[in-house]
Motif scaffolding. Structure first.
Motif, PDB file in Angstrom:
ATOM      1  N   LEU A   1      -0.633 -44.092  28.374  1.00  0.00           N
ATOM      2  CA  LEU A   1      -0.097 -43.527  27.132  1.00  0.00           C
ATOM      3  C   LEU A   1      -1.201 -43.380  26.092  1.00  0.00           C
ATOM      4  N   TRP A   2      -2.081 -44.374  26.000  1.00  0.00           N
ATOM      5  CA  TRP A   2      -3.194 -44.335  25.072  1.00  0.00           C
ATOM      6  C   TRP A   2      -4.124 -43.166  25.404  1.00  0.00           C
ATOM      7  N   HIS A   3      -4.420 -42.977  26.698  1.00  0.00           N
ATOM      8  CA  HIS A   3      -5.265 -41.849  27.105  1.00  0.00           C
ATOM      9  C   HIS A   3      -4.632 -40.525  26.686  1.00  0.00           C
ATOM     10  N   LYS A   4      -3.318 -40.422  26.816  1.00  0.00           N
ATOM     11  CA  LYS A   4      -2.637 -39.188  26.401  1.00  0.00           C
ATOM     12  C   LYS A   4      -2.795 -38.986  24.900  1.00  0.00           C
ATOM     13  N   GLU A   5      -2.637 -40.050  24.130  1.00  0.00           N
ATOM     14  CA  GLU A   5      -2.837 -39.960  22.676  1.00  0.00           C
ATOM     15  C   GLU A   5      -4.256 -39.486  22.354  1.00  0.00           C
ATOM     16  N   LEU A   6      -5.227 -40.020  23.076  1.00  0.00           N
ATOM     17  CA  LEU A   6      -6.608 -39.628  22.835  1.00  0.00           C
ATOM     18  C   LEU A   6      -6.840 -38.161  23.186  1.00  0.00           C
ATOM     19  N   ARG A   7      -6.241 -37.700  24.285  1.00  0.00           N
ATOM     20  CA  ARG A   7      -6.382 -36.287  24.656  1.00  0.00           C
ATOM     21  C   ARG A   7      -5.758 -35.391  23.606  1.00  0.00           C
ATOM     22  N   ASP A   8      -4.691 -35.874  22.990  1.00  0.00           N
ATOM     23  CA  ASP A   8      -4.003 -35.086  21.977  1.00  0.00           C
ATOM     24  C   ASP A   8      -4.656 -35.201  20.599  1.00  0.00           C
TER      25      ASP A   8
ATOM     26  N   GLN B   1     -26.185 -34.400  26.062  1.00  0.00           N
ATOM     27  CA  GLN B   1     -25.651 -35.432  25.172  1.00  0.00           C
ATOM     28  C   GLN B   1     -24.561 -34.825  24.292  1.00  0.00           C
ATOM     29  N   ILE B   2     -23.474 -35.546  24.158  1.00  0.00           N
ATOM     30  CA  ILE B   2     -22.356 -35.115  23.310  1.00  0.00           C
ATOM     31  C   ILE B   2     -22.656 -35.572  21.889  1.00  0.00           C
ATOM     32  N   LYS B   3     -22.678 -34.612  20.951  1.00  0.00           N
ATOM     33  CA  LYS B   3     -23.096 -34.941  19.587  1.00  0.00           C
ATOM     34  C   LYS B   3     -22.102 -34.518  18.516  1.00  0.00           C
ATOM     35  N   THR B   4     -20.876 -34.161  18.912  1.00  0.00           N
ATOM     36  CA  THR B   4     -19.859 -33.867  17.902  1.00  0.00           C
ATOM     37  C   THR B   4     -18.536 -34.483  18.311  1.00  0.00           C
ATOM     38  N   GLY B   5     -17.702 -34.740  17.318  1.00  0.00           N
ATOM     39  CA  GLY B   5     -16.367 -35.256  17.587  1.00  0.00           C
ATOM     40  C   GLY B   5     -15.567 -34.301  18.455  1.00  0.00           C
ATOM     41  N   LYS B   6     -15.704 -33.020  18.183  1.00  0.00           N
ATOM     42  CA  LYS B   6     -14.983 -32.001  18.951  1.00  0.00           C
ATOM     43  C   LYS B   6     -15.378 -32.051  20.433  1.00  0.00           C
ATOM     44  N   GLU B   7     -16.684 -32.173  20.712  1.00  0.00           N
ATOM     45  CA  GLU B   7     -17.148 -32.266  22.098  1.00  0.00           C
ATOM     46  C   GLU B   7     -16.652 -33.550  22.769  1.00  0.00           C
ATOM     47  N   LEU B   8     -16.618 -34.646  22.006  1.00  0.00           N
ATOM     48  CA  LEU B   8     -16.172 -35.924  22.550  1.00  0.00           C
ATOM     49  C   LEU B   8     -14.697 -35.864  22.955  1.00  0.00           C
ATOM     50  N   VAL B   9     -13.867 -35.278  22.094  1.00  0.00           N
ATOM     51  CA  VAL B   9     -12.445 -35.118  22.414  1.00  0.00           C
ATOM     52  C   VAL B   9     -12.286 -34.193  23.616  1.00  0.00           C
TER      53      VAL B   9
ATOM     54  N   ALA C   1     -10.747 -33.156  29.111  1.00  0.00           N
ATOM     55  CA  ALA C   1     -11.046 -32.496  30.377  1.00  0.00           C
ATOM     56  C   ALA C   1     -11.179 -33.496  31.522  1.00  0.00           C
ATOM     57  N   MET C   2     -11.725 -34.669  31.214  1.00  0.00           N
ATOM     58  CA  MET C   2     -11.992 -35.657  32.266  1.00  0.00           C
ATOM     59  C   MET C   2     -10.868 -36.681  32.424  1.00  0.00           C
ATOM     60  N   HIS C   3      -9.859 -36.628  31.565  1.00  0.00           N
ATOM     61  CA  HIS C   3      -8.709 -37.542  31.640  1.00  0.00           C
ATOM     62  C   HIS C   3      -9.142 -39.010  31.608  1.00  0.00           C
ATOM     63  N   HIS C   4      -9.954 -39.326  30.595  1.00  0.00           N
ATOM     64  CA  HIS C   4     -10.298 -40.726  30.360  1.00  0.00           C
ATOM     65  C   HIS C   4     -10.468 -40.955  28.862  1.00  0.00           C
ATOM     66  N   CYS C   5     -10.822 -42.173  28.478  1.00  0.00           N
ATOM     67  CA  CYS C   5     -10.752 -42.584  27.069  1.00  0.00           C
ATOM     68  C   CYS C   5     -12.072 -42.507  26.319  1.00  0.00           C
ATOM     69  N   VAL C   6     -12.985 -41.627  26.716  1.00  0.00           N
ATOM     70  CA  VAL C   6     -14.281 -41.580  26.050  1.00  0.00           C
ATOM     71  C   VAL C   6     -14.151 -41.322  24.554  1.00  0.00           C
ATOM     72  N   ALA C   7     -13.108 -40.644  24.122  1.00  0.00           N
ATOM     73  CA  ALA C   7     -12.931 -40.384  22.683  1.00  0.00           C
ATOM     74  C   ALA C   7     -12.773 -41.682  21.892  1.00  0.00           C
ATOM     75  N   SER C   8     -12.356 -42.752  22.552  1.00  0.00           N
ATOM     76  CA  SER C   8     -12.196 -44.029  21.850  1.00  0.00           C
ATOM     77  C   SER C   8     -13.544 -44.639  21.457  1.00  0.00           C
ATOM     78  N   TYR C   9     -14.636 -44.097  21.974  1.00  0.00           N
ATOM     79  CA  TYR C   9     -15.971 -44.592  21.653  1.00  0.00           C
ATOM     80  C   TYR C   9     -16.587 -43.896  20.443  1.00  0.00           C
ATOM     81  N   ALA C  10     -15.819 -43.083  19.737  1.00  0.00           N
ATOM     82  CA  ALA C  10     -16.343 -42.282  18.623  1.00  0.00           C
ATOM     83  C   ALA C  10     -17.106 -43.131  17.609  1.00  0.00           C
ATOM     84  N   GLN C  11     -16.576 -44.276  17.214  1.00  0.00           N
ATOM     85  CA  GLN C  11     -17.249 -45.100  16.205  1.00  0.00           C
ATOM     86  C   GLN C  11     -18.573 -45.658  16.727  1.00  0.00           C
TER      87      GLN C  11
END
Length: 187
Positions: free
Chosen positions: A66-73, A98-106, A111-121
């Motif tokens: 569920l958390w991964h879905k929230e992150l994808r959204d 290298q991913i250097k923007t929030g948009k690229e991170l999301v 696309a990869m169906h994992h929680c990498v967006a949670s590493y933004a901070q």
């Protein structure tokens, strides 16, 4: 447990002592433990009373999905990150950028169906860099791996679609990349 993220946590808060007890009583592969630690860390950061009492591996995995879905959204991760001082890399059709923007991170997490967006901070703070391994041929791009590198130049985590581990052909490219740009991959 010695080969999981639990071993790298410097301050053992009660939640992490609970994790040690929980995963000792419920043995699962270390890559699954690492994924669940990310989820537990997120839950605990947002609710200091979050604990593992009454939880099962299945209930944690369901919560993580569920958390991964929230992150994808999520569309709220914005900004430009300085990144680590490693160049983008090309080797024929293989590229590691290298991913250097929030948009690229999301986009990577979605696309990869994992929680990498949670590493933004962590990325914004310069603690880690996130890299995307792509194969591009005949104008068709396919993401293969997401790579987390510490500011000390160590590859901390490598995940494919849905948190799968790297395939042998991907590892060969990954080792070539790491040799050429100077990051270390631990066993």
């Amino acid at each position: 447990l010695a080969h999981t993220k639990i071993s790298t946590i410097k301050f053992l808060l009660p939640i992490y002592r609970d994790c040690i007890r929980f995963f000792s009583a419920n043995p699962i592969p270390s890559n699954q433990i690492n994924d669940l630690i990310d989820f537990i860390r997120y839950k605990h950061l947002n609710d200091k009373n979050y604990n593992l009492k009454g939880r099962t591996v299945s209930s944690l995995e369901y919560g993580m999905k569920l958390w991964h879905k929230e992150l994808r959204d999520a569309k709220a991760i914005t900004g430009v990150f300085q990144g680590l001082e490693y160049p983008n890399w090309d080797f024929g059709p293989w590229k590691v950028n290298q991913i250097k923007t929030g948009k690229e991170l999301v986009a990577e997490g979605s696309a990869m169906h994992h929680c990498v967006a949670s590493y933004a901070q962590l990325v914004k703070g310069g603690c880690i860099g996130i890299f995307s391994m792509i194969h591009e041929e005949y104008g068709i791009k396919k993401r293969h791996l997401t790579i987390e590198v510490s500011k000390e130049g160590r590859v901390k985590q490598i995940r494919g679609f849905g948190n799968r581990l790297p395939k042998n052909n991907e590892l060969q490219i990954l080792y070539k990349w790491s040799d050429e740009i100077g990051v270390k991959i631990s066993s």
